[in-house]
Design an enzyme around this catalytic site. Structure first.
Site, short mmCIF file in Angstrom:
data_model
loop_
_atom_site.label_atom_id
_atom_site.label_comp_id
_atom_site.label_asym_id
_atom_site.label_seq_id
_atom_site.Cartn_x
_atom_site.Cartn_y
_atom_site.Cartn_z
N THR A 165 -0.59 1.11 -10.43
CA THR A 165 -1.91 0.55 -10.11
C THR A 165 -2.77 1.51 -9.30
O THR A 165 -3.96 1.30 -9.13
CB THR A 165 -1.77 -0.81 -9.40
OG1 THR A 165 -3.05 -1.46 -9.37
CG2 THR A 165 -1.25 -0.66 -7.97
N GLU A 199 -11.76 0.86 -10.83
CA GLU A 199 -11.31 -0.04 -11.92
C GLU A 199 -12.18 0.02 -13.17
O GLU A 199 -11.67 0.03 -14.29
CB GLU A 199 -11.18 -1.47 -11.41
CG GLU A 199 -9.97 -1.72 -10.50
CD GLU A 199 -10.12 -1.18 -9.08
OE1 GLU A 199 -11.25 -0.75 -8.71
OE2 GLU A 199 -9.12 -1.19 -8.34
N GLU A 243 -19.13 -5.29 -4.71
CA GLU A 243 -17.73 -5.74 -4.56
C GLU A 243 -17.55 -7.12 -5.22
O GLU A 243 -16.56 -7.34 -5.90
CB GLU A 243 -17.38 -5.78 -3.06
CG GLU A 243 -15.94 -6.13 -2.74
CD GLU A 243 -14.94 -5.00 -3.05
OE1 GLU A 243 -15.28 -4.03 -3.72
OE2 GLU A 243 -13.77 -5.13 -2.62
N GLU A 281 0.82 -1.21 0.00
CA GLU A 281 0.00 0.00 0.00
C GLU A 281 0.85 1.26 0.00
O GLU A 281 0.55 2.24 -0.68
CB GLU A 281 -0.94 0.02 1.21
CG GLU A 281 -1.99 -1.09 1.22
CD GLU A 281 -3.08 -0.93 0.17
OE1 GLU A 281 -3.07 0.08 -0.57
OE2 GLU A 281 -3.94 -1.83 0.07
N ASP A 308 -4.78 -9.40 -8.78
CA ASP A 308 -5.00 -8.43 -9.86
C ASP A 308 -3.77 -7.69 -10.39
O ASP A 308 -3.37 -7.83 -11.55
CB ASP A 308 -6.09 -7.42 -9.44
CG ASP A 308 -5.91 -6.86 -8.03
OD1 ASP A 308 -4.91 -7.17 -7.38
OD2 ASP A 308 -6.79 -6.09 -7.57
C1 DMJ Z 1 -6.19 0.68 -5.33
O1 DMJ Z 1 -5.49 0.91 -4.17
C2 DMJ Z 1 -5.33 0.03 -6.36
O2 DMJ Z 1 -5.91 0.20 -7.61
C3 DMJ Z 1 -5.11 -1.43 -6.10
O3 DMJ Z 1 -4.35 -2.07 -7.10
C4 DMJ Z 1 -6.40 -2.15 -5.97
N1 DMJ Z 1 -7.33 -1.50 -5.12
C5 DMJ Z 1 -7.44 -0.08 -5.01
C6 DMJ Z 1 -8.64 0.53 -5.68
O4 DMJ Z 1 -9.76 -0.25 -5.76
#
Ligand code: DMJ
Length: 468
Positions: free
Chosen positions: A458, A374, A355, A131, A258
């Protein structure tokens, strides 16, 4: 055989009816679409971009008012929240590049000063490697690349150095937590998303500092994840960094796995790293063979056992909706389009996505909506790569629903349930980093950010490509 007059008149009759039928078809082709399906009203991109910006500011003002200098705002109770008990300025760092891209100069300047003056990583805190990497390291690097504020690069370098001990496991897979001051590590149990989502940021840090060690460690972790794939080519949902053994054989494309796939695709595009491209190309057939699931003509990706490939659960998720973007970026626009239609179908069942969704029964499995980006991200990629206005219209629908259900008088709030639309006291930092950014970039002039020159990490932080 002579042709009788009956035959001749029958042939003439047939010809007449064929001509009549053709005329009807032509009439239908020429006339019906304009009468029955008038062209969709033109999308007013400029107006939509302005609306996205106004909504972003609505949430931003709430953060400024009730939680300034803290990691997050809890939007219903209007209380600040710090992930680790003391602030790491998560919202200002995650939001900075969006403020810059939206041209919100005073707000960007204020956030930058707050970060420059107050953010220090010399803290006796165990932080989550993944994170902190995607939100803070990614945010500082893109902030630096957009503003050239040297203090942001200094902070990024300091943070990168403090995260490095996380890689000192017997396998090279990073520990889940690392102490920013002492370098102590903990949390041997982790997952592919957490072990494989570091290379864009660490590789960029290497490029900007000239020190190859960052990229090398992150790359080793990505390869270590890939090399532990099963005989059928899949990865599981949990792995031990000390033994390298899988502790969950659940395979899918959703949360926890993912962005490992996302980074296999993106590290080729960002750095021209052909080995990443090769890892993606060997992985994709396994994903399609065991996880792809076509139901009533729709493409989904569900769950399977990583060892046998046996299908386990027909569930798709809000997090899995990143996959059309990754597919499109990898060159498979056709499958990306199909999957995006499925994500949109999931969204439309309740006017906003849950979700987790069972695609065989079209029912909600986990009802929350955590302001996730996303599906918007994939809409943006598909629009940029195809210029099909259908994605602008899709984006407009997503945006209007998003405002309708998640806006509060004070801020923006997650939903506890997309069925009841009950709100939850949560406004994650990626709302600013990702959700609003992708909405904005979808509608804003393409000159706002050159899609072809950057790769988004991401967390939607754009990093400049070093590869033509
Ligand atoms: C974000 O922190 C990033 O995109 C991560 O890869 C997945 N989840 C959250 C958003 O949904």
């Amino acid at each position: 055989m002579p042709i009788s007059s009956t035959t001749v008149s029958a042939v003439r009759g047939l010809r007449r009816s064929v001509v009549a039928a053709l005329a009807a078809v032509l009439a239908a082709v020429v006339i019906v679409p304009t009468a029955a399906a008038p062209p969709s009203p033109a999308i007013n991109r400029r107006q939509l971009a302005a609306q996205v910006k106004a909504e972003f500011l609505h949430a931003w003002r709430a953060y400024e008012r009730d939680a300034w200098g803290h990691d997050e705002l809890r939007p219903l109770t209007r209380k600040p929240y710090d992930w680790y008990g003391e602030s790491l300025e998560m919202t200002p760092v995650d939001a900075l590049d969006t403020l810059v891209l939206m041209g919100l100069k005073p707000e960007a300047q204020k956030a930058r000063l707050e970060i420059d003056r107050r953010l220090s990583f010399d803290r006796d805190l165990f932080v989550k490697t993944f994170e902190i990497n995607i939100r803070l390291l990614g945010g500082l690097l893109s902030g630096y690349e957009l503003t050239h504020d040297a203090r942001l690069l200094a902070l990024a370098t300091d943070l990168g150095r403090r995260l490095m001990p996380a890689f000192k496991s017997p396998t090279g897979l990073p520990y889940q937590f690392v102490n920013l001051r002492t370098g102590a590590v903990r949390g041997a149990g982790t997952n592919p998303a957490e072990t494989g989502t570091l290379l864009l940021e660490f590789g960029t840090l290497s490029r900007l500092t000239g020190d190859p060690a960052y990229g090398q460690m992150a790359r080793r972790a990505l390869v270590a994840t890939y090399s532990r794939r099963s005989a059928v080519g899949l990865v599981g949902a949990a792995i031990d960094v000390e033994t390298g053994t899988w502790t969950s054989s659940d395979s899918h494309i959703g949360g926890g796995i993912d962005s490992y796939y996302e980074y296999l695709v993106k590290c080729q595009v960002l750095f021209g790293d052909d080995e990443c491209g090769a890892m993606w190309r060997t992985t994709r057939p396994a994903i399609d063979r065991y996880l792809a699931d076509d139901v009533d003509g729709r493409r989904w990706y569900g769950h399977a056992d990583m060892e046998t490939g046996a299908r386990t659960a027909p569930t798709y998720s809000a997090l899995a909706a990143f996959f059309p973007a990754a597919l499109a970026l990898s060159g498979d626009v056709a499958t990306a389009r199909r999957l995006q239609d499925s994500s949109f179908f999931m969204w439309q069942q309740h006017g906003i996505e849950p979700e987790v969704f069972d695609y065989r029964t079209a029912t909600v499995k986990r009802p929350g909506y955590h302001l996730r980006p996303e599906i918007v991200e994939s809409t943006y990629y598909l629009y940029r790569l195809t210029h099909d206005p259908a994605y602008l219209r899709m984006g407009e629908t997503l945006f209007r629903d998003f405002v309708k259900y998640c806006r509060t008088d004070e801020a923006y709030a997650s939903l506890a349930s997309v069925v009841t639309k009950e709100k939850a006291d949560e406004m994650p930092t990626y709302l600013f980093a990702e959700t609003f950014k992708y909405f904005y970039l979808l509608f804003a002039p393409e000159t706002t950010l050159d899609f072809d020159r950057v790769v988004f990490n991401t967390e939607a932080h754009p990093l400049f490509r070093t590869f033509p």
